[in-house]
Structure formats: C-alpha cells, structure tokens
Write an enzyme that holds these catalytic residues in place. Structure first.
Site, mmCIF file in Angstrom:
data_model
loop_
_atom_site.group_PDB
_atom_site.id
_atom_site.type_symbol
_atom_site.label_atom_id
_atom_site.label_comp_id
_atom_site.label_asym_id
_atom_site.label_seq_id
_atom_site.Cartn_x
_atom_site.Cartn_y
_atom_site.Cartn_z
ATOM 1 N N CYS A 142 35.700 41.690 45.735
ATOM 2 C CA CYS A 142 35.296 40.522 44.942
ATOM 3 C C CYS A 142 35.153 39.249 45.800
ATOM 4 C CB CYS A 142 36.247 40.310 43.769
ATOM 5 S SG CYS A 142 35.496 39.286 42.456
ATOM 6 N N LYS A 163 30.301 32.607 34.357
ATOM 7 C CA LYS A 163 31.173 33.632 34.915
ATOM 8 C C LYS A 163 30.741 35.012 34.435
ATOM 9 C CE LYS A 163 36.044 34.903 35.397
ATOM 10 N NZ LYS A 163 37.443 34.576 35.026
ATOM 11 N N SER A 192 34.811 40.165 37.289
ATOM 12 C CA SER A 192 35.377 38.890 36.854
ATOM 13 C C SER A 192 35.144 37.895 37.982
ATOM 14 C CB SER A 192 36.871 39.041 36.552
ATOM 15 O OG SER A 192 37.439 37.804 36.174
ATOM 16 N N HIS A 235 36.012 44.731 40.373
ATOM 17 C CA HIS A 235 37.464 44.912 40.406
ATOM 18 C C HIS A 235 37.841 46.304 39.911
ATOM 19 C CE1 HIS A 235 39.037 40.988 41.568
ATOM 20 N NE2 HIS A 235 38.104 40.422 40.825
ATOM 21 N N GLU A 237 40.182 48.027 40.720
ATOM 22 C CA GLU A 237 41.645 48.149 40.689
ATOM 23 C C GLU A 237 42.259 47.614 39.401
ATOM 24 O OE1 GLU A 237 41.230 43.851 41.864
ATOM 25 O OE2 GLU A 237 40.075 45.706 42.143
ATOM 26 N N ARG A 249 43.922 33.589 28.836
ATOM 27 C CA ARG A 249 44.326 32.447 29.668
ATOM 28 C C ARG A 249 43.285 31.343 29.602
ATOM 29 N NH1 ARG A 249 43.333 33.870 35.537
ATOM 30 N NH2 ARG A 249 41.238 33.475 34.717
#
Length: 309
Positions: A142, A163, A192, A235, A237, A249
C-alpha cells in the site's frame, strides 16, 4: 511455514487460538535447519494488530521463518505500549550490518501527507538504499509502494481525490507468473488508500512487470523481473473487520466517509462483513516466500548473491 517469534510476543497466543502454527524461539532452536530471516518494517500505528495480520500470512509453509520487527520512528506511540516496542522491536542501527532473506514494508496512514513532511522520510530512504545490498527480496504494501516508487524510480506522489475503500475485483495478466501461481483468473482484495497507481504510469516509468490489475485499470500487483522487489497496492493482510473499524473511525471523526465498496452485506454497515480475500492473501505471501525469497536467496547470508534459475 511456521513463523519463528519470541516466546512472549502477544501474537503467539493470538494466532494459536486460530490454529496457526507458530514456533517459539525456544522450540525452533532444536531444529537443525536454517530459517529464512524476514524483517518487517511496521509503519502502521496499531502495531500489534498489524503484526498479527502479517504473521498469520507468513505462517503456512513447511520451513521456519525467523521474524525480526523493525521500527524507524522514535516518537512516542499513541497506539502501541512502549514496553511492547522496547521488548520486540529493533532499531535500524541494530540490524544494519546484518543480511536478510526477505523484507516487508507495511502500509501507513500517510496518503495525504507529502513525502518530505513524513517525520521518518529520511529513514525510509535509508532502509530502502540499505536493502539493495542486504536483502534478497522486498515486498512493499500500500503506502509503502508509493514511497518506494518515488525513492527507487522518481515517480511523483499520485493522490486520488477520494479515498478508495472496499473490496475490489482484480484479474491476473500473466497466469504463469510465479507470484500469481495458483491464483484464480479473477480475485478479490481490499483497498484502503488515497494513493493512486495507474497501470499506465507503472509501464511508462519503470521496467516492472504488472501481474494483476483492478477492474478500473489500476496496478495491484507488480514486481521486478529479478524478483528482488514486489509491490501490492492493496491490503491482502487485512482482517475481516479492519475496513469496518476504519469506516467507523472516520464516521466518528465527522469525515462523512463513503461506505466501503462491496464489503458490508447489502451495503449496510449494520451487517457483519465477511472476508472474501483470505485465500488470495495466503497464496500471495506463500508464493512470495517460496519463489521470490527461498528459491533465490543464498544459503550463507554472509554472502548476498541472489540467483535466478
């Protein structure tokens, strides 16, 4: 590949609860084989969570992997206990004379920060320069991909206006490439990021081979022909809940984020998301360890001479 970690690392119990094979240092010392030495430069704020995610993906193969955790930011962490950092992380000065079979550089929440404004930008450049002579193969994830493209190829920072968040479909471009061996023709992976990775930019300004793209034509997975560097812009992972945690968040921070694409059932954040990318993530890291690290790294790490078939 059983990962070899310190006996007291929190990830030991966390991963064993998932029936992931973790070998403590005390047990590994009884096996007379050379483990692969993999250094993880963890740039994420929640370091313990990130450790768990990457160690899970590195654990499913028959050889030992000796994990060393690295930090380059000396500022006090707001998300990870100082005791944990002191006990399980080394500084660059501690390992700069050593050689490693593999290096993983994680992402970081710095998509809207200019490179020169990153507090540890000089240290990032130092580690990447050092890795050329001290690491067999490096995997960037990333934001680290964007940083590496700038440092290694001089590509300016490319930033999206919005985003990219969600689980997106990808397709492989070279079905017989080693890094995508065993992949389905199309697969899902989470993103992300604000960083932008147009495939045309990678083709025009580097000699890297693009192995997989998003449906929109962004580069997802690409690598050098000598296997010394590999890049994944998403991502793989991530846990099932990670995108949800990031979304909530941002909601609580008043940022009015879009609901992550193709993630919550029926696009409803009240529904529990499911991980649809787990098999892809495991296969990607297994292929990297096998074909980009194990197959070309020297047996004697004192003499760094990675060799291709």
């Amino acid at each position: 590949m059983p990962i070899r970690v310190p006996d007291e690392l929190p990830a030991v119990n966390f991963l064993r609860e998932e029936n992931v094979f973790v070998m403590t240092t005390s047990r590994a010392s009884g096996q007379e084989i050379r483990p692969l030495k993999v250094l993880i430069l963890n740039l994420m704020p929640k370091k313990i969570e990130t450790e768990n995610q990457f160690l899970r993906l590195l654990s499913n193969s028959p050889l030992q992997v000796d994990i060393q955790l690295l930090r380059i930011d000396s500022r006090e962490s707001r998300n990870t206990p100082a005791e944990h950092l002191n006990n399980f992380y080394c500084n660059f000065e501690d390992i700069q004379e050593q050689n490693f079979d593999g290096l993983i550089v994680t992402g970081a929440p710095l998509g809207l920060v200019e490179f020169n404004d990153v507090a540890y930008w000089p240290q990032i450049k130092q580690v990447l320069e050092w890795s050329k002579d001290h690491v067999t193969s490096t995997l960037f994830v990333c934001w680290a991909v964007q940083a590496a493209l700038n440092i290694l190829y001089g590509i300016p920072k490319q930033t999206r206006t919005d985003k990219l968040s969600g689980v997106y479909e990808h397709h492989i471009l070279h079905p017989h490439a080693l890094l995508t061996r065993g992949f389905d023709d199309s697969f899902l992976a989470p993103h992300s990021r604000y960083a932008d990775f147009p495939a045309a930019l990678i083709r025009d300004y580097t000699d890297l081979e693009i192995l997989a793209e998003t449906e929109e034509g962004d580069a997802y997975l690409f690598a050098s022909k000598d296997k010394r560097i590999a890049f994944v812009t998403g991502h793989p992972e991530y846990d099932a809940q990670t995108l949800a945690q990031e979304y909530l968040r941002d909601v609580e921070a008043g940022l009015d984020p879009d609901v992550p694409y193709n993630y919550f059932p029926h696009n409803d954040p009240q529904n529990k998301p499911r991980a649809s990318w787990r098999s892809h993530g495991n296969l990607l890291f297994t292929n990297w360890l096998n074909y980009y690290v194990y197959q070309i790294t020297p047996y004697d790490l004192r003499h760094m001479n990675p060799t291709l078939d």
